[in-house]
Design an enzyme around this catalytic site. Structure first.
Site, mmCIF file in Angstrom:
data_model
loop_
_atom_site.group_PDB
_atom_site.id
_atom_site.type_symbol
_atom_site.label_atom_id
_atom_site.label_comp_id
_atom_site.label_asym_id
_atom_site.label_seq_id
_atom_site.Cartn_x
_atom_site.Cartn_y
_atom_site.Cartn_z
ATOM 1 N N GLY A 13 0.819 -1.218 0.000
ATOM 2 C CA GLY A 13 0.000 0.000 0.000
ATOM 3 C C GLY A 13 0.847 1.260 0.000
ATOM 4 C CG PHE A 150 -16.889 15.500 12.387
ATOM 5 C CD1 PHE A 150 -17.727 16.185 13.264
ATOM 6 C CD2 PHE A 150 -17.418 15.008 11.197
ATOM 7 C CE1 PHE A 150 -19.069 16.353 12.963
ATOM 8 C CE2 PHE A 150 -18.761 15.171 10.895
ATOM 9 C CZ PHE A 150 -19.587 15.843 11.780
ATOM 10 C CE1 TYR A 155 -7.399 4.577 10.042
ATOM 11 C CE2 TYR A 155 -7.137 6.737 11.081
ATOM 12 C CZ TYR A 155 -6.637 5.724 10.279
ATOM 13 O OH TYR A 155 -5.382 5.842 9.715
ATOM 14 C CE1 TYR A 187 -5.993 14.267 9.034
ATOM 15 C CE2 TYR A 187 -7.126 13.554 7.047
ATOM 16 C CZ TYR A 187 -7.141 13.840 8.398
ATOM 17 O OH TYR A 187 -8.302 13.697 9.112
ATOM 18 C CB VAL A 188 0.395 10.017 4.521
ATOM 19 C CG1 VAL A 188 1.627 9.677 3.701
ATOM 20 C CG2 VAL A 188 0.741 10.063 6.017
HETATM 21 N N1 CAA Z 1 -16.921 19.370 12.213
HETATM 22 C C1 CAA Z 1 -18.179 19.711 12.621
HETATM 23 N N2 CAA Z 1 -19.286 19.441 11.895
HETATM 24 C C2 CAA Z 1 -19.133 18.823 10.737
HETATM 25 C C3 CAA Z 1 -17.851 18.441 10.251
HETATM 26 C C4 CAA Z 1 -16.722 18.749 11.049
HETATM 27 N N3 CAA Z 1 -15.484 18.418 10.678
HETATM 28 N N4 CAA Z 1 -18.021 17.802 9.073
HETATM 29 C C5 CAA Z 1 -19.359 17.779 8.821
HETATM 30 N N5 CAA Z 1 -20.011 18.406 9.814
HETATM 31 C C6 CAA Z 1 -21.462 18.589 9.969
HETATM 32 C C7 CAA Z 1 -22.185 18.635 8.643
HETATM 33 O O1 CAA Z 1 -22.189 19.940 8.141
HETATM 34 C C8 CAA Z 1 -23.552 18.101 9.002
HETATM 35 O O2 CAA Z 1 -24.281 19.133 9.614
HETATM 36 P P1 CAA Z 1 -25.872 19.216 9.453
HETATM 37 O O3 CAA Z 1 -26.406 17.958 10.058
HETATM 38 O O4 CAA Z 1 -26.227 20.448 10.198
HETATM 39 O O5 CAA Z 1 -26.109 19.312 7.980
HETATM 40 C C9 CAA Z 1 -23.278 17.062 10.096
HETATM 41 O O6 CAA Z 1 -21.973 17.405 10.620
HETATM 42 C C10 CAA Z 1 -23.258 15.634 9.568
HETATM 43 O O7 CAA Z 1 -22.452 15.618 8.395
HETATM 44 P P2 CAA Z 1 -22.618 14.532 7.284
HETATM 45 O O8 CAA Z 1 -24.067 14.167 7.103
HETATM 46 O O9 CAA Z 1 -21.840 14.972 6.082
HETATM 47 O O10 CAA Z 1 -21.885 13.320 7.969
HETATM 48 P P3 CAA Z 1 -21.612 11.892 7.424
HETATM 49 O O11 CAA Z 1 -22.011 10.893 8.467
HETATM 50 O O12 CAA Z 1 -22.115 11.659 6.058
HETATM 51 O O13 CAA Z 1 -20.002 11.823 7.379
HETATM 52 C C11 CAA Z 1 -17.799 12.380 6.691
HETATM 53 C C12 CAA Z 1 -19.259 12.800 6.730
HETATM 54 C C13 CAA Z 1 -17.607 11.236 5.677
HETATM 55 C C14 CAA Z 1 -17.304 11.879 8.017
HETATM 56 C C15 CAA Z 1 -17.014 13.621 6.256
HETATM 57 O O14 CAA Z 1 -17.240 14.628 7.222
HETATM 58 C C16 CAA Z 1 -15.528 13.384 6.187
HETATM 59 O O15 CAA Z 1 -15.033 12.806 5.221
HETATM 60 N N6 CAA Z 1 -14.772 13.836 7.184
HETATM 61 C C17 CAA Z 1 -13.327 13.691 7.239
HETATM 62 C C18 CAA Z 1 -12.949 12.362 7.836
HETATM 63 C C19 CAA Z 1 -11.444 12.232 7.819
HETATM 64 O O16 CAA Z 1 -10.692 13.119 8.161
HETATM 65 N N7 CAA Z 1 -10.971 11.041 7.420
HETATM 66 C C20 CAA Z 1 -9.552 10.799 7.322
HETATM 67 C C21 CAA Z 1 -9.308 9.695 6.318
HETATM 68 S S1 CAA Z 1 -7.601 9.449 6.032
HETATM 69 C C22 CAA Z 1 -7.050 8.769 7.447
HETATM 70 O O17 CAA Z 1 -7.771 8.441 8.338
HETATM 71 C C23 CAA Z 1 -5.564 8.570 7.534
HETATM 72 C C24 CAA Z 1 -5.038 9.173 8.760
HETATM 73 O O18 CAA Z 1 -4.579 8.450 9.621
HETATM 74 C C25 CAA Z 1 -5.021 10.631 8.923
#
Ligand code: CAA
Length: 250
Positions: A13, A150, A155, A187-188
Protein backbone atom coordinates in the site's frame (compact mmCIF):
# COMPACT_ATOMS: atom_id res chain seq x y z
CA UNK A 1 25.93 -5.71 11.23
CA UNK A 2 23.30 -8.31 11.94
CA UNK A 3 21.22 -9.68 9.01
CA UNK A 4 17.79 -8.08 9.22
CA UNK A 5 14.45 -9.40 7.95
CA UNK A 6 11.35 -7.23 8.02
CA UNK A 7 7.70 -8.11 7.58
CA UNK A 8 5.54 -5.15 6.59
CA UNK A 9 1.78 -5.70 6.74
CA UNK A 10 -0.07 -3.69 4.12
CA UNK A 11 3.35 -3.62 2.49
CA UNK A 12 2.08 -3.04 -1.03
CA UNK A 13 0.00 0.00 0.00
CA UNK A 14 0.90 3.69 0.14
CA UNK A 15 2.91 4.02 3.35
CA UNK A 16 3.83 0.31 3.34
CA UNK A 17 5.54 0.58 -0.05
CA UNK A 18 7.66 3.50 1.10
CA UNK A 19 8.69 1.53 4.20
CA UNK A 20 9.63 -1.54 2.09
CA UNK A 21 11.63 0.64 -0.29
CA UNK A 22 13.62 2.23 2.54
CA UNK A 23 14.31 -1.15 4.16
CA UNK A 24 15.51 -2.58 0.83
CA UNK A 25 17.82 0.37 0.27
CA UNK A 26 19.25 -0.21 3.75
CA UNK A 27 20.09 -3.90 3.26
CA UNK A 28 17.09 -5.58 4.87
CA UNK A 29 15.35 -8.62 3.45
CA UNK A 30 11.75 -7.48 3.03
CA UNK A 31 8.51 -9.46 3.11
CA UNK A 32 5.51 -7.40 2.05
CA UNK A 33 2.16 -8.72 3.20
CA UNK A 34 -0.92 -8.12 1.06
CA UNK A 35 -4.64 -8.81 1.35
CA UNK A 36 -5.28 -12.08 -0.56
CA UNK A 37 -7.81 -10.48 -2.94
CA UNK A 38 -5.08 -8.09 -4.12
CA UNK A 39 -2.88 -10.79 -5.65
CA UNK A 40 -2.62 -9.10 -9.06
CA UNK A 41 -1.58 -5.76 -7.60
CA UNK A 42 0.91 -7.53 -5.31
CA UNK A 43 2.54 -9.41 -8.21
CA UNK A 44 2.94 -6.12 -10.12
CA UNK A 45 4.35 -4.49 -6.99
CA UNK A 46 6.89 -7.33 -6.65
CA UNK A 47 8.07 -6.95 -10.25
CA UNK A 48 8.56 -3.23 -9.72
CA UNK A 49 10.48 -3.60 -6.44
CA UNK A 50 12.67 -6.60 -7.36
CA UNK A 51 15.01 -4.76 -9.65
CA UNK A 52 18.33 -4.27 -7.88
CA UNK A 53 17.14 -6.23 -4.83
CA UNK A 54 16.85 -9.78 -6.25
CA UNK A 55 16.59 -12.47 -3.57
CA UNK A 56 15.77 -9.94 -0.86
CA UNK A 57 12.16 -9.01 -1.57
CA UNK A 58 9.13 -11.25 -1.14
CA UNK A 59 5.35 -10.96 -1.00
CA UNK A 60 3.02 -13.00 1.16
CA UNK A 61 -0.80 -13.10 1.29
CA UNK A 62 -2.61 -12.85 4.61
CA UNK A 63 -5.78 -11.28 5.95
CA UNK A 64 -4.62 -9.52 9.11
CA UNK A 65 -8.20 -9.49 10.44
CA UNK A 66 -8.31 -13.30 10.43
CA UNK A 67 -6.17 -15.12 13.02
CA UNK A 68 -6.03 -18.41 11.07
CA UNK A 69 -4.95 -16.58 7.93
CA UNK A 70 -2.11 -15.01 9.96
CA UNK A 71 -1.07 -18.44 11.25
CA UNK A 72 -0.84 -19.66 7.62
CA UNK A 73 1.03 -16.54 6.56
CA UNK A 74 3.59 -17.10 9.34
CA UNK A 75 4.03 -20.74 8.31
CA UNK A 76 4.84 -19.65 4.75
CA UNK A 77 7.31 -17.04 6.00
CA UNK A 78 9.03 -19.38 8.47
CA UNK A 79 9.72 -21.94 5.71
CA UNK A 80 12.04 -19.52 3.91
CA UNK A 81 13.22 -17.16 6.63
CA UNK A 82 14.84 -18.17 9.93
CA UNK A 83 13.82 -15.16 11.91
CA UNK A 84 11.67 -12.07 11.37
CA UNK A 85 13.34 -9.51 13.64
CA UNK A 86 11.43 -6.48 12.40
CA UNK A 87 7.65 -6.23 12.21
CA UNK A 88 5.82 -3.20 10.89
CA UNK A 89 2.06 -3.35 11.46
CA UNK A 90 0.94 -1.00 8.73
CA UNK A 91 -2.24 -2.58 7.30
CA UNK A 92 -5.20 -0.31 7.87
CA UNK A 93 -8.50 0.88 6.39
CA UNK A 94 -11.05 3.61 7.01
CA UNK A 95 -14.86 3.58 6.84
CA UNK A 96 -15.77 7.16 7.73
CA UNK A 97 -19.26 8.22 8.85
CA UNK A 98 -20.66 10.04 11.85
CA UNK A 99 -21.65 7.58 14.58
CA UNK A 100 -25.34 8.17 13.90
CA UNK A 101 -24.84 6.70 10.39
CA UNK A 102 -22.13 4.17 11.20
CA UNK A 103 -23.43 0.62 10.75
CA UNK A 104 -21.96 -2.31 12.72
CA UNK A 105 -20.11 -3.64 9.64
CA UNK A 106 -18.20 -0.32 9.32
CA UNK A 107 -17.26 -0.41 13.01
CA UNK A 108 -16.25 -4.08 12.98
CA UNK A 109 -14.20 -3.93 9.78
CA UNK A 110 -12.04 -1.07 11.02
CA UNK A 111 -11.56 -2.52 14.52
CA UNK A 112 -10.80 -5.98 13.12
CA UNK A 113 -8.20 -4.81 10.61
CA UNK A 114 -6.64 -1.78 12.32
CA UNK A 115 -6.56 -3.05 15.92
CA UNK A 116 -7.16 -6.81 16.12
CA UNK A 117 -4.90 -7.19 13.08
CA UNK A 118 -1.99 -5.89 15.16
CA UNK A 119 -2.60 -8.65 17.72
CA UNK A 120 -3.14 -11.36 15.07
CA UNK A 121 0.15 -10.69 13.27
CA UNK A 122 2.36 -9.79 16.24
CA UNK A 123 1.29 -12.98 18.03
CA UNK A 124 2.93 -15.05 15.22
CA UNK A 125 6.38 -13.49 15.60
CA UNK A 126 6.69 -12.50 19.24
CA UNK A 127 8.07 -15.86 20.43
CA UNK A 128 10.84 -15.70 17.80
CA UNK A 129 11.87 -12.23 18.94
CA UNK A 130 11.70 -13.29 22.59
CA UNK A 131 13.84 -16.40 22.02
CA UNK A 132 16.37 -14.59 19.82
CA UNK A 133 16.51 -11.69 22.28
CA UNK A 134 16.20 -9.06 19.58
CA UNK A 135 13.36 -7.35 17.78
CA UNK A 136 11.83 -4.16 16.50
CA UNK A 137 8.06 -3.71 16.29
CA UNK A 138 6.50 -0.56 14.90
CA UNK A 139 2.75 -0.10 14.94
CA UNK A 140 1.43 2.51 12.54
CA UNK A 141 -1.28 4.52 14.28
CA UNK A 142 -2.52 8.00 13.34
CA UNK A 143 -2.80 11.55 14.60
CA UNK A 144 -6.53 10.81 14.57
CA UNK A 145 -5.96 8.18 17.27
CA UNK A 146 -4.34 10.91 19.38
CA UNK A 147 -6.88 13.71 18.91
CA UNK A 148 -10.02 11.99 17.54
CA UNK A 149 -11.50 12.96 14.16
CA UNK A 150 -15.06 13.92 13.24
CA UNK A 151 -16.51 10.97 11.29
CA UNK A 152 -13.98 8.45 12.58
CA UNK A 153 -15.17 6.99 15.89
CA UNK A 154 -14.16 3.55 14.59
CA UNK A 155 -10.73 4.53 13.25
CA UNK A 156 -9.89 6.88 16.16
CA UNK A 157 -10.78 4.12 18.65
CA UNK A 158 -8.74 1.50 16.78
CA UNK A 159 -5.69 3.75 16.38
CA UNK A 160 -5.79 4.89 20.03
CA UNK A 161 -6.00 1.20 20.97
CA UNK A 162 -2.92 0.47 18.90
CA UNK A 163 -0.84 2.71 21.12
CA UNK A 164 -2.20 1.04 24.27
CA UNK A 165 -1.09 -2.28 22.77
CA UNK A 166 2.35 -0.78 22.05
CA UNK A 167 2.86 0.46 25.61
CA UNK A 168 1.82 -2.86 27.19
CA UNK A 169 3.92 -5.02 24.86
CA UNK A 170 6.92 -2.69 25.24
CA UNK A 171 6.88 -3.47 28.97
CA UNK A 172 6.59 -7.21 28.37
CA UNK A 173 9.49 -7.36 25.89
CA UNK A 174 11.97 -4.77 27.17
CA UNK A 175 14.24 -7.25 28.92
CA UNK A 176 14.62 -9.19 25.67
CA UNK A 177 15.90 -6.25 23.61
CA UNK A 178 12.66 -6.08 21.68
CA UNK A 179 11.49 -2.51 21.31
CA UNK A 180 7.87 -1.71 20.52
CA UNK A 181 6.87 1.75 19.31
CA UNK A 182 4.02 3.56 17.63
CA UNK A 183 4.33 6.01 14.76
CA UNK A 184 1.37 8.33 14.32
CA UNK A 185 1.35 9.96 10.89
CA UNK A 186 -0.82 12.92 10.02
CA UNK A 187 -2.48 13.12 6.59
CA UNK A 188 -0.22 11.38 4.07
CA UNK A 189 -0.38 11.54 0.26
CA UNK A 190 -1.84 8.07 -0.32
CA UNK A 191 -4.97 6.51 -1.75
CA UNK A 192 -6.55 6.48 1.74
CA UNK A 193 -6.60 10.28 1.77
CA UNK A 194 -6.25 11.75 -1.74
CA UNK A 195 -7.95 8.76 -3.37
CA UNK A 196 -10.85 8.33 -0.98
CA UNK A 197 -11.63 11.61 0.75
CA UNK A 198 -13.79 14.47 -0.44
CA UNK A 199 -11.21 16.97 -1.80
CA UNK A 200 -12.86 19.99 -0.20
CA UNK A 201 -12.91 18.37 3.26
CA UNK A 202 -9.31 17.23 2.87
CA UNK A 203 -8.16 20.73 1.85
CA UNK A 204 -9.91 22.20 4.87
CA UNK A 205 -8.18 19.75 7.24
CA UNK A 206 -4.76 20.25 5.64
CA UNK A 207 -5.32 24.01 6.04
CA UNK A 208 -4.96 23.44 9.81
CA UNK A 209 -1.59 21.68 9.48
CA UNK A 210 1.16 24.13 10.55
CA UNK A 211 3.39 22.94 7.68
CA UNK A 212 0.51 23.64 5.30
CA UNK A 213 0.80 20.37 3.40
CA UNK A 214 0.31 16.62 3.66
CA UNK A 215 3.18 14.25 4.42
CA UNK A 216 4.96 12.33 1.69
CA UNK A 217 5.04 8.55 2.39
CA UNK A 218 8.84 8.60 2.59
CA UNK A 219 8.66 11.11 5.45
CA UNK A 220 6.85 8.44 7.46
CA UNK A 221 9.14 5.60 6.37
CA UNK A 222 12.20 7.60 7.47
CA UNK A 223 10.83 7.58 11.04
CA UNK A 224 10.15 3.83 10.82
CA UNK A 225 13.69 3.14 9.62
CA UNK A 226 15.20 5.27 12.39
CA UNK A 227 13.30 3.48 15.17
CA UNK A 228 14.26 0.08 13.69
CA UNK A 229 17.97 0.89 13.73
CA UNK A 230 19.99 -1.16 16.20
CA UNK A 231 21.13 2.13 17.73
CA UNK A 232 17.52 2.98 18.66
CA UNK A 233 17.86 0.38 21.41
CA UNK A 234 16.59 2.52 24.31
CA UNK A 235 13.47 3.87 22.59
CA UNK A 236 10.48 1.73 23.52
CA UNK A 237 6.80 2.33 24.28
CA UNK A 238 6.89 5.74 22.63
CA UNK A 239 4.49 7.33 20.17
CA UNK A 240 6.30 9.35 17.54
CA UNK A 241 4.14 11.85 15.67
CA UNK A 242 4.96 12.51 12.01
CA UNK A 243 2.32 15.13 11.39
CA UNK A 244 3.84 18.47 10.35
CA UNK A 245 2.89 19.97 13.71
CA UNK A 246 -0.81 19.07 13.31
CA UNK A 247 -1.22 17.45 16.74
CA UNK A 248 0.29 20.37 18.67
CA UNK A 249 -2.01 22.74 16.80
CA UNK A 250 -5.00 21.16 18.57
N1 CAA B 1 -16.92 19.37 12.21
C1 CAA B 1 -18.18 19.71 12.62
N2 CAA B 1 -19.29 19.44 11.90
C2 CAA B 1 -19.13 18.82 10.74
C3 CAA B 1 -17.85 18.44 10.25
C4 CAA B 1 -16.72 18.75 11.05
N3 CAA B 1 -15.48 18.42 10.68
N4 CAA B 1 -18.02 17.80 9.07
C5 CAA B 1 -19.36 17.78 8.82
N5 CAA B 1 -20.01 18.41 9.81
C6 CAA B 1 -21.46 18.59 9.97
C7 CAA B 1 -22.18 18.64 8.64
O1 CAA B 1 -22.19 19.94 8.14
C8 CAA B 1 -23.55 18.10 9.00
O2 CAA B 1 -24.28 19.13 9.61
P1 CAA B 1 -25.87 19.22 9.45
O3 CAA B 1 -26.41 17.96 10.06
O4 CAA B 1 -26.23 20.45 10.20
O5 CAA B 1 -26.11 19.31 7.98
C9 CAA B 1 -23.28 17.06 10.10
O6 CAA B 1 -21.97 17.41 10.62
C10 CAA B 1 -23.26 15.63 9.57
O7 CAA B 1 -22.45 15.62 8.39
P2 CAA B 1 -22.62 14.53 7.28
O8 CAA B 1 -24.07 14.17 7.10
O9 CAA B 1 -21.84 14.97 6.08
O10 CAA B 1 -21.88 13.32 7.97
P3 CAA B 1 -21.61 11.89 7.42
O11 CAA B 1 -22.01 10.89 8.47
O12 CAA B 1 -22.12 11.66 6.06
O13 CAA B 1 -20.00 11.82 7.38
C11 CAA B 1 -17.80 12.38 6.69
C12 CAA B 1 -19.26 12.80 6.73
C13 CAA B 1 -17.61 11.24 5.68
C14 CAA B 1 -17.30 11.88 8.02
C15 CAA B 1 -17.01 13.62 6.26
O14 CAA B 1 -17.24 14.63 7.22
C16 CAA B 1 -15.53 13.38 6.19
O15 CAA B 1 -15.03 12.81 5.22
N6 CAA B 1 -14.77 13.84 7.18
C17 CAA B 1 -13.33 13.69 7.24
C18 CAA B 1 -12.95 12.36 7.84
C19 CAA B 1 -11.44 12.23 7.82
O16 CAA B 1 -10.69 13.12 8.16
N7 CAA B 1 -10.97 11.04 7.42
C20 CAA B 1 -9.55 10.80 7.32
C21 CAA B 1 -9.31 9.69 6.32
S1 CAA B 1 -7.60 9.45 6.03
C22 CAA B 1 -7.05 8.77 7.45
O17 CAA B 1 -7.77 8.44 8.34
C23 CAA B 1 -5.56 8.57 7.53
C24 CAA B 1 -5.04 9.17 8.76
O18 CAA B 1 -4.58 8.45 9.62
C25 CAA B 1 -5.02 10.63 8.92
Amino acid sequence: MRKRTALVTGGVGGIGSAICKDFLENGYTVIANYYPAEEKHAQEWLKKHQSGHEGRVFIVPGDVADFDSCVKMAEIIKKDHDFVDTLINCAGVTRDKTLRKMEPDMWNLVINIDLTGVYNVTKQFIDGMHDNEFGRIINISSVNGQKGQFGQTNYSAAKAGVHGFTMALAQEMSRKNVTVNTISPGYVETDMTVGQMNAEILDKIVGHVPMGRMARPEEVSYAVLALCDERASYISGTNLGVNGGFFMSF
